[in-house]
Design a protein around this motif. Sequence first.
Motif, mmCIF file in Angstrom:
data_model
loop_
_atom_site.group_PDB
_atom_site.id
_atom_site.type_symbol
_atom_site.label_atom_id
_atom_site.label_comp_id
_atom_site.label_asym_id
_atom_site.label_seq_id
_atom_site.Cartn_x
_atom_site.Cartn_y
_atom_site.Cartn_z
ATOM 1 N N GLU A 157 2.250 -40.585 14.357
ATOM 2 C CA GLU A 157 1.087 -39.971 13.715
ATOM 3 C C GLU A 157 0.080 -41.051 13.598
ATOM 4 O OE1 GLU A 157 3.042 -38.959 9.795
ATOM 5 O OE2 GLU A 157 4.339 -37.415 10.793
ATOM 6 N N ASP A 171 2.207 -43.944 12.506
ATOM 7 C CA ASP A 171 3.470 -43.773 11.547
ATOM 8 C C ASP A 171 4.524 -43.006 12.337
ATOM 9 O OD1 ASP A 171 5.309 -43.053 9.658
ATOM 10 O OD2 ASP A 171 3.766 -41.602 8.818
ATOM 11 N N ALA A 194 0.828 -43.070 2.855
ATOM 12 C CA ALA A 194 0.738 -42.067 2.094
ATOM 13 C C ALA A 194 1.103 -40.682 3.060
ATOM 14 C CB ALA A 194 -0.690 -41.718 1.676
ATOM 15 N N GLU A 241 -2.947 -42.683 11.964
ATOM 16 C CA GLU A 241 -3.664 -42.688 10.607
ATOM 17 C C GLU A 241 -4.589 -43.818 10.273
ATOM 18 O OE1 GLU A 241 -0.294 -42.406 7.937
ATOM 19 O OE2 GLU A 241 0.793 -40.875 9.243
ATOM 20 N N THR A 260 -1.460 -38.393 8.080
ATOM 21 C CA THR A 260 -1.889 -37.896 9.617
ATOM 22 C C THR A 260 -2.393 -36.442 9.381
ATOM 23 O OG1 THR A 260 -1.297 -37.435 11.958
ATOM 24 C CG2 THR A 260 0.263 -36.565 10.269
ATOM 25 N N LYS A 268 11.534 -42.426 8.669
ATOM 26 C CA LYS A 268 10.193 -43.093 8.759
ATOM 27 C C LYS A 268 10.413 -44.809 9.048
ATOM 28 C CE LYS A 268 7.152 -39.929 7.677
ATOM 29 N NZ LYS A 268 5.902 -39.851 8.498
HETATM 30 MG MG MG Z 1 2.312 -40.188 8.323
#
Ligand code: MG
Length: 279
Positions: A132, A153, A69, A134, A244, A171
């Motif tokens: 990131e 991430d 997400a 998370e 994040t 990503k």
């Molecule tokens: Mg992220």
Amino acid sequence: MNLYRTSNGNYVEERGSCYRVPESSWDALVTHTDLRGYLASVVAAAKLAGDFQAARIEAPIGSQEVWAAGVTYFRSRSARMAEAKDAGGGDFYDRVYSAERPELFFKATPSRVAGPGGEVRIRSDAQWSVPEPELTLLVNPRGEIVGYTVGNDMSARDIEGENPLYLPQAKVYDRSCALGPCILVASEPLPPSTAIRLEIVREGSTAFSGATTLAEMKRRPADLVAWLFRENQFPSGTFLMTGTGIVPPDDFTLRTGDRIRMTIDAIGLLENVVVQAGR
Ligand code: MG
Ligand code: DO4
């Protein structure tokens, strides 16, 4: 209870003691109709596992996909709006932050995931890369959150900011994701006071550190899961990263050799080293 996947099989840790889990298939564990009850029975049988110390802890993933997400914290919304402003994409992030439908995207297949102590990668065609940290949910095939882990991430912010349509390239690439060190199998949702911390160590010194808590997350984990399970089945369960709330300053980018240390209360430390493609 913390569940570990290791080079010597699966283990459950309870109150500082480790027990070997007879079920050796990670997918069978994750899809168990009562994972917590099953692990409690393993602990009750009290067969202490002396070989846990010698085992290498691996990413807690079998054949599950990893989804993510985005823009679930105000800090992420603001950072993304700034990075995409010149490309005219900033407004999208503001809108998705407040929209009913969350941003959900595909993050990684199991082979793209690094485990504790493993290498994560920055893209050779990116100039601006960040980790990131998370909270990451382990969700069973019935859409129930059965555990929590720490997720990284990895993101190429310049590629993402150039055009929102480049998001999959920013990503999803080899070793763009890390999970671990274990699955926290909890009976209750994590409290809002749960802290998420990030430290990036460069040549022995802290190059960046930051922290947030789950209280800063705009959306509820269960709602994110409900959106993900709309029109999608996950026969082996799935991971869902929840976004994040920690973004390093704009002049910071990761370099080869950086150590990324992420902790979430009650789960533990996920540490990885950065390498660049081709190294
Ligand atoms: Mg992220
Ligand atoms: O929309 C871009 C990605 C957002 C993200 O990964 C996050 O907020 O964590």
